[in-house]
Design a protein around this motif. Sequence first.
Motif, PDB file in Angstrom:
ATOM      1  N   GLY A 275       0.810  -1.209   0.000  1.00  0.00           N
ATOM      2  CA  GLY A 275       0.000   0.000   0.000  1.00  0.00           C
ATOM      3  C   GLY A 275       0.844   1.260   0.000  1.00  0.00           C
ATOM      4  O   GLY A 275       0.542   2.222  -0.712  1.00  0.00           O
ATOM      5  N   ARG A 276       1.917   1.250   0.787  1.00  0.00           N
ATOM      6  CA  ARG A 276       2.797   2.413   0.837  1.00  0.00           C
ATOM      7  C   ARG A 276       3.425   2.679  -0.519  1.00  0.00           C
ATOM      8  O   ARG A 276       3.412   3.803  -1.027  1.00  0.00           O
ATOM      9  CB  ARG A 276       3.888   2.201   1.888  1.00  0.00           C
ATOM     10  CG  ARG A 276       4.930   3.316   1.915  1.00  0.00           C
ATOM     11  CD  ARG A 276       6.016   3.038   2.954  1.00  0.00           C
ATOM     12  NE  ARG A 276       7.081   4.021   2.874  1.00  0.00           N
ATOM     13  CZ  ARG A 276       7.046   5.218   3.444  1.00  0.00           C
ATOM     14  NH1 ARG A 276       5.993   5.584   4.139  1.00  0.00           N
ATOM     15  NH2 ARG A 276       8.061   6.064   3.321  1.00  0.00           N
ATOM     16  N   HIS A 277       3.954   1.635  -1.125  1.00  0.00           N
ATOM     17  CA  HIS A 277       4.663   1.854  -2.381  1.00  0.00           C
ATOM     18  C   HIS A 277       3.713   2.067  -3.559  1.00  0.00           C
ATOM     19  O   HIS A 277       4.078   2.756  -4.526  1.00  0.00           O
ATOM     20  CB  HIS A 277       5.653   0.717  -2.627  1.00  0.00           C
ATOM     21  CG  HIS A 277       6.837   0.816  -1.716  1.00  0.00           C
ATOM     22  ND1 HIS A 277       7.876   1.695  -1.945  1.00  0.00           N
ATOM     23  CD2 HIS A 277       7.123   0.197  -0.544  1.00  0.00           C
ATOM     24  CE1 HIS A 277       8.758   1.598  -0.975  1.00  0.00           C
ATOM     25  NE2 HIS A 277       8.327   0.696  -0.103  1.00  0.00           N
ATOM     26  N   ARG A 278       2.511   1.539  -3.496  1.00  0.00           N
ATOM     27  CA  ARG A 278       1.526   1.862  -4.525  1.00  0.00           C
ATOM     28  C   ARG A 278       1.167   3.341  -4.447  1.00  0.00           C
ATOM     29  O   ARG A 278       1.062   4.024  -5.479  1.00  0.00           O
ATOM     30  CB  ARG A 278       0.266   1.003  -4.341  1.00  0.00           C
ATOM     31  CG  ARG A 278      -0.723   1.100  -5.499  1.00  0.00           C
ATOM     32  CD  ARG A 278      -0.129   0.512  -6.773  1.00  0.00           C
ATOM     33  NE  ARG A 278       0.162  -0.903  -6.607  1.00  0.00           N
ATOM     34  CZ  ARG A 278       1.191  -1.528  -7.184  1.00  0.00           C
ATOM     35  NH1 ARG A 278       2.051  -0.851  -7.935  1.00  0.00           N
ATOM     36  NH2 ARG A 278       1.387  -2.823  -7.002  1.00  0.00           N
ATOM     37  N   THR A 279       1.019   3.856  -3.239  1.00  0.00           N
ATOM     38  CA  THR A 279       0.722   5.278  -3.070  1.00  0.00           C
ATOM     39  C   THR A 279       1.882   6.131  -3.561  1.00  0.00           C
ATOM     40  O   THR A 279       1.682   7.121  -4.285  1.00  0.00           O
ATOM     41  CB  THR A 279       0.426   5.575  -1.594  1.00  0.00           C
ATOM     42  OG1 THR A 279      -0.676   4.765  -1.167  1.00  0.00           O
ATOM     43  CG2 THR A 279       0.084   7.049  -1.395  1.00  0.00           C
ATOM     44  N   LEU A 280       3.102   5.759  -3.203  1.00  0.00           N
ATOM     45  CA  LEU A 280       4.268   6.521  -3.652  1.00  0.00           C
ATOM     46  C   LEU A 280       4.441   6.426  -5.165  1.00  0.00           C
ATOM     47  O   LEU A 280       4.886   7.386  -5.802  1.00  0.00           O
ATOM     48  CB  LEU A 280       5.524   6.025  -2.933  1.00  0.00           C
ATOM     49  CG  LEU A 280       5.564   6.290  -1.424  1.00  0.00           C
ATOM     50  CD1 LEU A 280       6.829   5.692  -0.825  1.00  0.00           C
ATOM     51  CD2 LEU A 280       5.473   7.782  -1.107  1.00  0.00           C
ATOM     52  N   GLU A 281       4.087   5.284  -5.744  1.00  0.00           N
ATOM     53  CA  GLU A 281       4.152   5.128  -7.201  1.00  0.00           C
ATOM     54  C   GLU A 281       3.301   6.187  -7.897  1.00  0.00           C
ATOM     55  O   GLU A 281       3.775   6.883  -8.816  1.00  0.00           O
ATOM     56  CB  GLU A 281       3.653   3.736  -7.576  1.00  0.00           C
ATOM     57  CG  GLU A 281       3.494   3.488  -9.059  1.00  0.00           C
ATOM     58  CD  GLU A 281       2.879   2.133  -9.335  1.00  0.00           C
ATOM     59  OE1 GLU A 281       3.479   1.372 -10.114  1.00  0.00           O
ATOM     60  OE2 GLU A 281       1.799   1.826  -8.767  1.00  0.00           O
ATOM     61  N   TRP A 282       2.062   6.363  -7.428  1.00  0.00           N
ATOM     62  CA  TRP A 282       1.171   7.319  -8.070  1.00  0.00           C
ATOM     63  C   TRP A 282       1.500   8.754  -7.689  1.00  0.00           C
ATOM     64  O   TRP A 282       1.275   9.683  -8.475  1.00  0.00           O
ATOM     65  CB  TRP A 282      -0.286   6.965  -7.780  1.00  0.00           C
ATOM     66  CG  TRP A 282      -0.690   5.790  -8.603  1.00  0.00           C
ATOM     67  CD1 TRP A 282      -0.753   4.484  -8.197  1.00  0.00           C
ATOM     68  CD2 TRP A 282      -0.998   5.786 -10.000  1.00  0.00           C
ATOM     69  NE1 TRP A 282      -1.105   3.676  -9.250  1.00  0.00           N
ATOM     70  CE2 TRP A 282      -1.263   4.452 -10.377  1.00  0.00           C
ATOM     71  CE3 TRP A 282      -1.095   6.781 -10.974  1.00  0.00           C
ATOM     72  CZ2 TRP A 282      -1.609   4.091 -11.681  1.00  0.00           C
ATOM     73  CZ3 TRP A 282      -1.446   6.426 -12.268  1.00  0.00           C
ATOM     74  CH2 TRP A 282      -1.695   5.099 -12.610  1.00  0.00           C
TER      75      TRP A 282
END
Length: 209
Positions: free
Chosen positions: A88-95
Motif C-alpha cells: 500500500g505504501r509503495h503503490r501510493t508513492l508510485e502514483w
Amino acid sequence: MIDLWTWTTPNGRKVSIMLEELELPYRAHAVDITHREQFAPTFQALSPNNKIPAMRDDDTGITLMESGAILIYLAEKCGRLLPTDLEGRHRTLEWLMWQMGGIGPILGQVHHFLKFHPGKAPYAERRFHDEALRLYGVLDRRLADEAYLAGDYSIADIATWPWISRYEWQRIDLGDFPNVRRWYLEIAHRPAVQRGYHSPKWVNEIPLP
C-alpha cells in the motif's frame, strides 16, 4: 504550529489541502510568485530552489521544500493518508511520483503555452496538449478500476487533484474522461479540500464541470 509559505497554485494547494485534511493548525504565508517574491533572500533560505511551497514544523524544527516531500512528511507525522503496509505504501508513492514526474510538469507546460501564451508556439501547444490528453487517459483507466489512485484516498490523490482542477486552462473536457470526472467531483466536495483550495487567499470557486 506549522508555517506554510505558499501561493494559489496546484503545488501550493496540495499542502494546504493536506493540512486541512489532517486538521493540523498552521499559518499560511502568501508568497506572491507573480511579483517574484519567491526570489526574496528570506524565502530562499527556506526553499533553496525558489519554489513554493515551503514548510516549517515548530514541533520538530524541520523545514522542507518540495510539495511531494512535504506530503510524505505530514502523512508520516500523523500516520494518515499514506498506508504503512509495504504494498500500500509503495503503490501510493508510485502514483505520487507519477504526478510529480508527469501530471505536474506536463500540465504546467500546457498552462504556459495554451493559457498564457496561446498562438506563439503551435508545435509546443500540440505536443504538450497531446501529452496532457494521454495522461488524462492514464488517470481515467486507473480510476476505472479503483475509487482513488492507490485504492484508498491518499496523498497521491491530494497531489494530483489540484492540477486537474485547472482542466479549463488545459482545454480538457472532463466529460471525455468519466472516471476522472467522478473522482474529481467527489474530492471537490470534501470540506477539507474546499478550505485548502482557498489558502492563502480566495481567487475563485472550485471549478465544477
